[in-house]
Enzyme design. Structure first.
Site, PDB file in Angstrom:
ATOM      1  N   ASP A   9      41.423  40.714  32.650  1.00 17.98           N
ATOM      2  CA  ASP A   9      40.987  40.675  34.036  1.00 17.98           C
ATOM      3  C   ASP A   9      39.486  40.421  34.081  1.00 17.98           C
ATOM      4  O   ASP A   9      38.786  40.558  33.068  1.00 17.98           O
ATOM      5  CB  ASP A   9      41.334  41.972  34.762  1.00 17.98           C
ATOM      6  CG  ASP A   9      40.701  43.204  34.122  1.00 17.98           C
ATOM      7  OD1 ASP A   9      40.710  43.285  32.875  1.00 17.98           O
ATOM      8  OD2 ASP A   9      40.185  44.080  34.841  1.00 17.98           O
ATOM      9  N   GLU A  41      40.936  46.495  33.381  1.00 13.81           N
ATOM     10  CA  GLU A  41      39.739  47.132  32.832  1.00 13.81           C
ATOM     11  C   GLU A  41      38.607  47.177  33.844  1.00 13.81           C
ATOM     12  O   GLU A  41      37.908  48.186  33.974  1.00 13.81           O
ATOM     13  CB  GLU A  41      39.295  46.391  31.569  1.00 13.81           C
ATOM     14  CG  GLU A  41      38.234  47.113  30.750  1.00 13.81           C
ATOM     15  CD  GLU A  41      36.806  46.797  31.164  1.00 13.81           C
ATOM     16  OE1 GLU A  41      35.888  47.524  30.738  1.00 13.81           O
ATOM     17  OE2 GLU A  41      36.600  45.826  31.926  1.00 13.81           O
TER      18      GLU A  41
END
Length: 506
Positions: free
Chosen positions: A132, A197
């Site tokens: 991400d 994350e």
């Protein structure tokens, strides 16, 4: 241009960049790595093209909207397919949904658990990465479309290029090269790849605890490549990160604001109380004023001092590149110690204050200050929480204010430190010498990277941070990039590391 000529040109450009940076040397024959390195050089354009395809996926986990969540699912599916094509066994773990403020619910992207090889005679190395990214729009100040990987002067610009898609792919490139050459992988490989994350690694720690005696049962070493070198040109190994305690201190008279013409001079104003509280935390030299805060800090050893002296850091360049007129300290060693080995306190903002353009004669009825303390070994989050609360209560009581004060710690992350003489650090040093022809900087990170401490505490295996990105990569900011050199040589570095860790482990 003919594809073969383009590959040759790219290899030549990479060589020129290495020569220009003074990083290239001709190491002694690497034996089984010769063909691996040649393959990576010849196929570097293909590796860059794959990174381009991954960067094009807008896997933004920060904005909780359906479109980006769909992109996250697509990103995880692309990665799972890539690993399966390598021959890995892949499990995409369903994490259910995320409940958001306001009652909204969004599905969480799966966490990928994959493994390749189960030879009991080989060490098992697990790589952690995330797919991400932080939010990015071109009108935020990007010179190019953030989701179109663009190469300029050997720099590959794009959101996620260095944080963290490039390093994840570099690891995969190393594995795929052994497979393409039909060479036996020196190690068993495991992957844990997540997609949240940047939004706090939702559900990750719970999954790690659940899989401790299953997926992680045979893991010998854990590698994280989610940070940067301290230099533009010299590789680094990271062996520690600071923790973080984030606090909110609220001062309240009432829920409504006051007019200063009607009430000014007859109240204990919440803003005045708060300014006094925040002003009591740290002095102009950066020294934290909370009693006892330095008592737990581990003493600096002579060995550490020697390591700081060897680190490549041009203070003038560092100051200029960050557009800072003057730092609090004058030497490289002092700067690094205050970034890594001493706690720091930063004041971040005030809720409830009037912060818009123009004039408004308001007395806020309630204000809340935000500040954090970066923690170092051997500071303990709970002890620091108690020290902060006691200090603020003492300062507030001396003001004899009729207002109400509350203090809360909203984030508590322990610092992480590991042994630089651990087997995989020795292996990584040897691999860096092979690929870059130099010793690495042994560094710590002033930021907090909770996953390292989570792995260390739960799995209780060796954890190493092996960064690939240069200090100027701009992770999280506009014009994020990874140098082609770092990406391609990083792929070689991982391949060399596989061989070195296998030799040392045995």
């Amino acid at each position: 241009m003919d594809p073969k000529l383009r590959r040759m040109a790219s290899s030549f450009v990479a060589l020129l960049l290495l020569l220009e940076r003074g990083m290239f040397s001709f190491p002694p024959s690497a034996g089984p790595l010769d063909k691996v390195f040649q393959y990576i050089d010849l196929h570097q354009d293909e590796f860059v093209q794959t990174l381009k395809e991954w960067v094009a996926i807008e896997s933004d986990s920060v904005q909780p909207v359906p479109r980006f969540r769909q992109e996250l699912f697509r990103m995880m599916a692309v990665a799972a397919d890539k690993l399966q094509r390598l021959g890995a066994e892949v499990d995409s773990v369903d994490l259910g949904s995320q409940q958001l403020p306001g009652g909204q619910s969004l599905p969480l992207p799966p966490i990928i658990l994959a493994h390749l090889g189960n030879d009991p005679k080989k060490p098992t190395v697990c790589f952690y990465g995330h797919l991400d990214v932080q939010s990015a729009r071109q009108d935020d100040g990007w010179l190019t479309d953030p989701y179109t990987l663009t190469e300029v002067d050997g720099k590959l610009y794009g959101r996620g290029a260095t944080d963290n898609k490039g390093p994840v792919l570099a690891w995969i490139n190393a594995v795929s090269t052994f497979r393409a050459l039909e060479q036996d992988l020196p190690v068993n490989i495991k992957f844990i790849l997540e997609g949240m994350e940047e939004a706090g690694s939702v559900a990750l720690e719970e999954l790690i605890r659940k899989e401790k005696d299953r997926f992680f049962s045979g893991v010998d070493y854990i590698v994280i490549s989610d940070n940067l070198w301290l230099s533009r040109r010299k590789p680094a190994l990271t062996y520690g990160t600071r923790g973080n305690s984030y606090f909110m201190v609220e001062v309240k008279c009432r829920d409504q604001d006051f007019h200063s013409g009607t009430f000014g001079g007859i109240l204990n104003e919440p803003m005045s109380d708060l300014i006094a509280l925040l002003g009591s935390l740290v002095d102009s030299s950066g020294h934290i004023l909370i009693p006892g805060i330095y008592d737990q800090v581990a003493p600096i050893t002579e060995e550490e001092k020697t390591m700081y002296e060897a680190i490549d850091l041009d203070l003038e360049q560092y100051r200029n590149s960050n557009q800072v007129e003057k730092f609090l300290f004058d030497t490289k060693e002092e700067i690094l110690m205050h970034l890594w080995r001493y706690p720091s306190l930063s004041i971040h903002g005030i809720e409830g204050a009037f912060d818009e353009p123009g004039i408004k004669t308001v007395i806020p009825g309630r204000v809340a200050g935000k500040f954090s303390i970066r923690l170092v070994p051997h500071m303990n989050v709970s002890v620091v929480e108690g020290q902060v609360k006691q200090h603020l209560e003492d300062v507030f009581s001396q003001r004899n204010s009729s207002n109400k004060m509350t203090v809360s710690m909203v984030v508590g992350i322990q610092p992480w430190i590991t042994n630089i003489n651990d087997t995989q650090y020795l292996a990584a040093k040897k691999a860096i010498r092979t690929v870059f022809g130099t010793e690495p900087d042994m560094i710590q990170d002033g930021s907090s990277i909770p996953i390292a401490k989570i792995f260390q505490d739960i799995i209780q295996k060796s954890v190493m941070m092996l960064p690939l990105g240069a200090v100027d990569d701009g992770e999280h900011s506009q014009n994020e990039k990874i140098n082609r050199l770092n990406y391609i040589e990083g792929s070689k570095l991982f391949a060399a590391f596989f061989l070195e860790i296998a030799n040392l482990h045995s």
